[in-house]
Design an enzyme around this catalytic site. Structure first.
Site, PDB file in Angstrom:
ATOM      1  N   LYS A   1      34.987  38.039  45.484  1.00 13.58           N
ATOM      2  CA  LYS A   1      34.267  37.885  44.233  1.00 13.58           C
ATOM      3  C   LYS A   1      33.281  38.880  44.041  1.00 13.58           C
ATOM      4  O   LYS A   1      32.375  39.377  44.690  1.00 13.58           O
ATOM      5  CB  LYS A   1      33.686  36.552  44.459  1.00 13.58           C
TER       6      LYS A   1
ATOM      7  N   SER B   1      33.714  28.643  39.718  1.00 13.54           N
ATOM      8  CA  SER B   1      33.356  29.871  39.124  1.00 13.54           C
ATOM      9  C   SER B   1      34.270  31.289  39.736  1.00 13.54           C
ATOM     10  O   SER B   1      34.466  32.263  39.334  1.00 13.54           O
ATOM     11  CB  SER B   1      32.072  30.299  39.301  1.00 13.54           C
TER      12      SER B   1
ATOM     13  N   SER C   1      32.945  25.768  43.364  1.00 12.78           N
ATOM     14  CA  SER C   1      33.306  26.972  42.790  1.00 12.78           C
ATOM     15  C   SER C   1      34.816  27.831  43.575  1.00 12.78           C
ATOM     16  O   SER C   1      35.290  28.595  43.290  1.00 12.78           O
ATOM     17  CB  SER C   1      32.367  28.025  42.643  1.00 12.78           C
TER      18      SER C   1
HETATM   19  N1  GLN Z   1      30.875  24.264  38.191  1.00 17.45           N
HETATM   20  C1  GLN Z   1      29.745  24.270  39.074  1.00 17.45           C
HETATM   21  C2  GLN Z   1      28.690  24.697  38.167  1.00 17.45           C
HETATM   22  O1  GLN Z   1      29.000  25.040  36.866  1.00 17.45           O
HETATM   23  C3  GLN Z   1      29.811  24.918  40.237  1.00 17.45           C
HETATM   24  C4  GLN Z   1      29.339  26.346  40.294  1.00 17.45           C
HETATM   25  C5  GLN Z   1      29.618  26.928  41.655  1.00 17.45           C
HETATM   26  O2  GLN Z   1      29.886  26.404  42.519  1.00 17.45           O
HETATM   27  N2  GLN Z   1      29.054  28.127  41.973  1.00 17.45           N
HETATM   28  O3  GLN Z   1      27.332  24.761  38.507  1.00 17.45           O
END
Ligand code: GLN
Length: 472
Positions: free
Chosen positions: A78, A153, A177
């Site tokens: 990532k 994400s 994410s």
């Molecule tokens: N979807 C969640 C957010 O928008 C989780 C994001 C994440 O785990 N980095 O914050």
């Protein structure tokens, strides 16, 4: 010809050790696949130019008789995890040409094993989002239906594995994410216990919630990557030692289902149906299923969307146009800050910085941040109590399958998609998303996922139940 469709880390390891093919052959097979698919799916922001050199180095070690689980295994990383000398942008314009000056601890560990890094993969900017639509470099598409999001994400990490563009991947999980994109793409994703994996070299989003997690095609592959990256680290004082993990003695698990959470409004009918089938499957495999009550779990989303932006606003203060990346010149220092941050950050990142600054401001701190901290403690106690009666708590991973690109323009509706995943980060417990079948939508088969949660240090319990459920 290497059949990438059926390849797992486990069987690639055997073939590499048996010299059926070399690490260079394997890396080349993935490079070819990436070349075929990347324009359409937008997974890799950069494919490294030294992939075959890395693979040749792995071959040299294999030739010496060395074997460790990830030697010569091609992985996607990532774009918020630092590899020394490589660009790393968090999918943001503010770090567009930023080059990492050191290795993240997970990278040091993977290099020691001889893993091969194929490149850095797309994500929501600074990991804020659940669809990869917030990337400054375009959306990553779901290989099961390219009109739909991959989740996020860590969308790039999940698609890399699902579309045979890497054999495994690293993502990061602050509120789902790793798990949610894994569910949307039909692969396995693990959010380890808070502190089980070092955050050194992971760009911070919400430091009390963040963790690096592995994505694999199978539970076994995911476990192999977790074992390679876990462990206490002097560079991250919140890390915990491996000995704090535990295993269960029995293989017949007692599984708690919070039915009122699963059946709440906003959860797609297809999700409930698939989840009910999954529970029947677990029961048929000998697990004991009981109801579990988590009376305050309904607070999770609100708690998350106060604590996370608060930490975001503080963590992202370092991007000031002086220390890292983009600099836009203004008439004075204040205007430098404003122009740099206004130009470099995308709309979702700016929204969260504003929200976080607000909940931390004097006058609102006690009402929002303080209360959210209290609720966090309540949730931690509630889960500790629940785990006195059950081994595992299970929910769907997401309340709906992958949505259409552009469908969730309203940020609140996107935030609601996190209801099942944020709690594990708030409480700090490990959670695993495992594929639980498909749902037919508009003539396409979209993957769904089921989420298992265990007490702190209970990853091995999750891998055991995951293998049982997935039939490994
Ligand atoms: N979807 C969640 C957010 O928008 C989780 C994001 C994440 O785990 N980095 O914050």
């Amino acid at each position: 010809m290497i059949d990438l469709n059926t390849l797992t880390i486990l069987n690639a390891r055997k073939s590499l050790d048996a010299k059926e093919y070399s690490a260079v052959d394997l890396a080349q097979a993935y490079l070819d696949e990436i070349a075929k698919k990347n324009t359409e799916l937008n997974v890799y922001l950069e494919v490294y130019d030294d992939v075959l050199t890395q693979a040749a180095a792995a071959d040299a070690r294999i030739a010496q008789g060395e074997s460790c689980p990830l030697l010569g295994i091609p992985l996607a990383i990532k774009d918020n995890i630092l590899i020394q000398g490589k660009k790393v942008s968090a999918a943001s314009k503010i770090l567009e040409n930023y080059v990492a000056s050191y290795d993240a601890t997970v990278i040091t560990k993977l290099k020691a094993q001889g893993a091969v890094f194929l490149g850095r993969v797309n994500m929501d900017e600074f990991a804020m989002g659940g669809s990869t639509e917030n990337s400054a470099y375009g959306v990553t598409k779901n290989p099961h239906d390219t009109g739909r999001v991959a989740g996020g994400s860590s969308g790039g990490s999940a698609v890399a594995v699902a579309a045979n563009m890497a054999l495994g991947a690293l993502g990061s999980d602050t509120g789902g994410s790793v798990r949610q994109p894994a569910a949307f793409c039909g692969v396995v994703g693990c959010k380890p216990t808070y502190g089980a994996v070092s955050r050194s070299g992971l760009m911070a989003m919400g430091s009390s919630l963040d963790i690096i997690g592995p994505i694999g095609k199978t539970v076994e592959d995911t476990e192999i990557i977790f074992d390679a990256i876990r462990g206490q680290d002097v560079l991250d004082g919140t890390t915990i030692s491996q000995s704090s993990s535990f295993k269960t003695q029995s293989s017949s698990f007692k599984i708690g289902v919070p039915w009122d959470v699963v059946n709440q409004e906003g959860v797609d009918g297809a999700i409930k149906e698939n989840f009910t089938q999954a529970i029947k499957k677990l029961e048929a495999s000998g697990c004991e299923i009981v109801d579990v009550s988590l009376p305050n779990i309904g607070l999770s989303l609100a708690v998350y969307y106060i604590l996370m932006p608060a930490e975001v606003s503080s963590n992202l203060a370092r991007f000031d146009g002086v220390k890292y990346g983009l600099h836009v010149d203004g008439k004075d220092l204040l205007e430098d800050y404003l122009l740099t941050r206004g130009t470099g950050f995308g709309p979702e990142v700016r929204r969260r910085i504003l929200l976080g600054t607000y909940v931390l401001s004097s006058g609102y701190y006690d009402a929002y941040y303080g209360k959210a901290q209290v609720a966090r403690n309540v949730l931690q106690r509630e889960f500790a109590d629940a785990f006195r009666t059950v081994d595992i708590i299970v929910t769907p991973t997401a309340p709906m399958p992958a949505w259409k690109i552009g469908e969730k323009g309203d940020p609140l509706s996107a935030y609601l998609a996190d209801i099942f995943t944020v709690t594990a980060n708030i409480v700090g417990i490990p959670a695993l998303s495992v594929p639980s079948g498909f749902v037919d939508v508009d003539g396409k088969k979209l993957p769904l996922g089921i989420q298992f949660m265990a007490p702190h240090g209970g990853e091995s319990v999750l891998f055991d139940i995951g293998k049982k459920f997935f039939g490994e």
